[in-house]
Design a protein around this motif. Structure first.
Motif, PDB file in Angstrom:
ATOM      1  N   PHE A  82       0.834  -1.201   0.000  1.00  0.00           N
ATOM      2  CA  PHE A  82       0.000   0.000   0.000  1.00  0.00           C
ATOM      3  C   PHE A  82       0.872   1.255   0.000  1.00  0.00           C
ATOM      4  CE2 PHE A  82      -3.682  -2.514   1.646  1.00  0.00           C
ATOM      5  CZ  PHE A  82      -4.605  -2.114   0.697  1.00  0.00           C
ATOM      6  N   LEU A  83       1.883   1.267   0.862  1.00  0.00           N
ATOM      7  CA  LEU A  83       2.746   2.442   0.965  1.00  0.00           C
ATOM      8  C   LEU A  83       3.484   2.710  -0.337  1.00  0.00           C
ATOM      9  CD1 LEU A  83       4.211   1.877   4.533  1.00  0.00           C
ATOM     10  CD2 LEU A  83       2.792   3.801   3.838  1.00  0.00           C
ATOM     11  N   LEU A  84       3.987   1.658  -0.949  1.00  0.00           N
ATOM     12  CA  LEU A  84       4.723   1.825  -2.202  1.00  0.00           C
ATOM     13  C   LEU A  84       3.810   2.357  -3.304  1.00  0.00           C
ATOM     14  CD1 LEU A  84       6.898  -1.419  -2.140  1.00  0.00           C
ATOM     15  CD2 LEU A  84       7.694   0.936  -1.823  1.00  0.00           C
ATOM     16  N   VAL A  85       2.592   1.819  -3.388  1.00  0.00           N
ATOM     17  CA  VAL A  85       1.652   2.255  -4.423  1.00  0.00           C
ATOM     18  C   VAL A  85       1.216   3.697  -4.184  1.00  0.00           C
ATOM     19  CG1 VAL A  85      -0.653   1.898  -5.396  1.00  0.00           C
ATOM     20  CG2 VAL A  85       0.837  -0.062  -4.964  1.00  0.00           C
ATOM     21  N   TYR A  86       0.830   4.018  -2.938  1.00  0.00           N
ATOM     22  CA  TYR A  86       0.391   5.378  -2.642  1.00  0.00           C
ATOM     23  C   TYR A  86       1.544   6.367  -2.809  1.00  0.00           C
ATOM     24  CZ  TYR A  86      -4.089   3.780  -0.741  1.00  0.00           C
ATOM     25  OH  TYR A  86      -5.334   3.244  -0.591  1.00  0.00           O
ATOM     26  N   GLY A  87       2.763   5.936  -2.446  1.00  0.00           N
ATOM     27  CA  GLY A  87       3.922   6.790  -2.647  1.00  0.00           C
ATOM     28  C   GLY A  87       4.161   7.070  -4.121  1.00  0.00           C
ATOM     29  N   TRP A  88       3.952   6.044  -4.954  1.00  0.00           N
ATOM     30  CA  TRP A  88       4.106   6.222  -6.399  1.00  0.00           C
ATOM     31  C   TRP A  88       3.051   7.188  -6.942  1.00  0.00           C
ATOM     32  CZ3 TRP A  88       7.345   5.858 -10.202  1.00  0.00           C
ATOM     33  CH2 TRP A  88       6.882   5.858 -11.530  1.00  0.00           C
ATOM     34  N   GLN A  89       1.813   7.066  -6.451  1.00  0.00           N
ATOM     35  CA  GLN A  89       0.755   7.976  -6.891  1.00  0.00           C
ATOM     36  C   GLN A  89       1.094   9.416  -6.505  1.00  0.00           C
ATOM     37  OE1 GLN A  89      -2.732   6.295  -5.092  1.00  0.00           O
ATOM     38  NE2 GLN A  89      -3.027   4.770  -6.705  1.00  0.00           N
ATOM     39  N   ALA A  90       1.609   9.602  -5.281  1.00  0.00           N
ATOM     40  CA  ALA A  90       1.996  10.947  -4.844  1.00  0.00           C
ATOM     41  C   ALA A  90       3.148  11.469  -5.699  1.00  0.00           C
ATOM     42  CB  ALA A  90       2.391  10.920  -3.366  1.00  0.00           C
ATOM     43  N   PHE A  91       4.083  10.580  -6.060  1.00  0.00           N
ATOM     44  CA  PHE A  91       5.214  10.988  -6.889  1.00  0.00           C
ATOM     45  C   PHE A  91       4.734  11.420  -8.275  1.00  0.00           C
ATOM     46  CE2 PHE A  91       8.832   9.880  -9.731  1.00  0.00           C
ATOM     47  CZ  PHE A  91       9.720  10.829  -9.257  1.00  0.00           C
ATOM     48  N   GLN A  92       3.721  10.717  -8.807  1.00  0.00           N
ATOM     49  CA  GLN A  92       3.161  11.105 -10.101  1.00  0.00           C
ATOM     50  C   GLN A  92       2.516  12.486 -10.018  1.00  0.00           C
ATOM     51  OE1 GLN A  92       3.543   9.389 -13.104  1.00  0.00           O
ATOM     52  NE2 GLN A  92       5.017   8.405 -11.735  1.00  0.00           N
ATOM     53  N   ARG A  93       1.822  12.758  -8.883  1.00  0.00           N
ATOM     54  CA  ARG A  93       1.237  14.092  -8.706  1.00  0.00           C
ATOM     55  C   ARG A  93       2.327  15.136  -8.551  1.00  0.00           C
ATOM     56  NH1 ARG A  93      -2.256  11.139  -5.258  1.00  0.00           N
ATOM     57  NH2 ARG A  93      -1.159  11.958  -3.423  1.00  0.00           N
ATOM     58  N   PHE A  94       3.458  14.741  -7.955  1.00  0.00           N
ATOM     59  CA  PHE A  94       4.591  15.651  -7.828  1.00  0.00           C
ATOM     60  C   PHE A  94       5.146  16.006  -9.214  1.00  0.00           C
ATOM     61  CE2 PHE A  94       9.247  16.013  -7.746  1.00  0.00           C
ATOM     62  CZ  PHE A  94       9.391  17.133  -6.943  1.00  0.00           C
ATOM     63  N   LEU A  95       5.195  15.016 -10.108  1.00  0.00           N
ATOM     64  CA  LEU A  95       5.700  15.258 -11.464  1.00  0.00           C
ATOM     65  C   LEU A  95       4.717  16.060 -12.299  1.00  0.00           C
ATOM     66  CD1 LEU A  95       7.247  11.772 -12.337  1.00  0.00           C
ATOM     67  CD2 LEU A  95       8.451  13.841 -11.589  1.00  0.00           C
ATOM     68  N   HIS A  96       3.418  15.848 -12.057  1.00  0.00           N
ATOM     69  CA  HIS A  96       2.378  16.521 -12.838  1.00  0.00           C
ATOM     70  C   HIS A  96       1.385  17.181 -11.877  1.00  0.00           C
ATOM     71  CE1 HIS A  96       4.011  14.228 -16.188  1.00  0.00           C
ATOM     72  NE2 HIS A  96       3.839  13.128 -15.483  1.00  0.00           N
ATOM     73  N   PRO A  97       1.785  18.274 -11.217  1.00  0.00           N
ATOM     74  CA  PRO A  97       0.938  18.893 -10.190  1.00  0.00           C
ATOM     75  C   PRO A  97      -0.304  19.552 -10.771  1.00  0.00           C
ATOM     76  CG  PRO A  97       2.806  20.297 -10.656  1.00  0.00           C
ATOM     77  CD  PRO A  97       3.032  19.013 -11.433  1.00  0.00           C
ATOM     78  N   THR A  98      -1.384  19.514  -9.991  1.00  0.00           N
ATOM     79  CA  THR A  98      -2.620  20.226 -10.343  1.00  0.00           C
ATOM     80  C   THR A  98      -3.172  20.855  -9.076  1.00  0.00           C
ATOM     81  OG1 THR A  98      -3.937  18.218  -9.998  1.00  0.00           O
ATOM     82  CG2 THR A  98      -3.227  18.679 -12.254  1.00  0.00           C
ATOM     83  N   ALA A  99      -3.760  22.026  -9.206  1.00  0.00           N
ATOM     84  CA  ALA A  99      -4.385  22.705  -8.072  1.00  0.00           C
ATOM     85  C   ALA A  99      -5.808  22.208  -7.921  1.00  0.00           C
ATOM     86  CB  ALA A  99      -4.373  24.219  -8.279  1.00  0.00           C
TER      87      ALA A  99
END
Length: 220
Positions: A82-99
């Motif tokens: 779970f942590l690895l998957v959620y961390g990856w999702q957060a990293f994707q949002r970090f690469l492609h941020p949206t407000a």
């Protein structure tokens, strides 16, 4: 019970890293803050609801500590996943941020005393605010996964210190929602910034991956 500060801190860090992920519950708190409607009631309800789920996970799953090492390892491994998957999702949002898209005045309507761009919202009663906060907290499947399942599972790695871990997670939840409420109230619309969301998501990814690595070492 002897409170272990390192274990307490680990629970707090995991709790904050999970809650920091921008989701329906945080978006609701931000929206109520920007609208200046029952913000502190919303913050209190969200924090208490999260603590109830954390208690359910830690106190309930702690009873599984006496089962086989294989089952214990499988549960901790699932938490790492779970942590690895959620961390990856957060990293994707970090690469492609949206407000966040917050309530905006409808185009073409008169602004009756408010400058353009300010949040326009229908009045919300205390009962509506209470029920909305509970719905965002308890009807959200991710909230159950993050608290009752993930935090409860992670607490198994601490054995007899699982209660300290749970208390730290509860403190992290209270600290996060209070900070989020203060930020929404004082920073207003400036909080809805790509730079801020990007920084938050970057911190989330690092904390989640770091916690997953720690859980992995606990199995060795």
């Amino acid at each position: 019970m002897v409170l272990s500060f390192p274990t307490f801190t680990a629970g707090m860090v995991l709790s904050i890293s999970l809650i920091m992920a921008i989701g329906p519950q945080n978006a609701h708190v931000l929206r109520m803050g920007l609208q200046r409607q029952h913000l502190w009631l919303t913050v209190a309800v969200c924090a208490v609801a999260d603590i109830a789920l954390i208690g359910l996970g830690v106190l309930g799953l702690a009873q599984l500590g006496g089962l086989s090492d294989k089952l214990h390892g499988a549960l901790v491994g699932a938490g790492m996943l779970f942590l690895l998957v959620y961390g990856w999702q957060a990293f994707q949002r970090f690469l492609h941020p949206t407000a966040l898209v917050l309530n905006q005045p409808e185009e073409g309507k008169a602004e009756t005393g408010k400058s353009k761009g300010h949040v326009q919202a229908a009045p919300v009663t205390r009962r509506q605010a209470l029920l909305s906060a509970l719905a965002f907290s308890w009807l959200n499947p991710h909230a159950w996964l993050d608290t009752a399942v993930l935090i409860g599972t992670a607490s198994l790695a601490y054995g007899q210190g699982s209660t300290s871990f749970g208390l730290g997670a509860a403190a992290g939840s209270m600290l996060w929602f209070l900070s989020l409420g203060v930020a929404a109230f004082w920073l207003g619309r400036r909080l809805n910034s790509l730079h801020i969301w990007r920084a938050l998501d970057g911190a989330v990814a690092l904390m989640m991956w770091g916690t997953a690595a720690w859980l992995g070492f606990s199995l060795v």
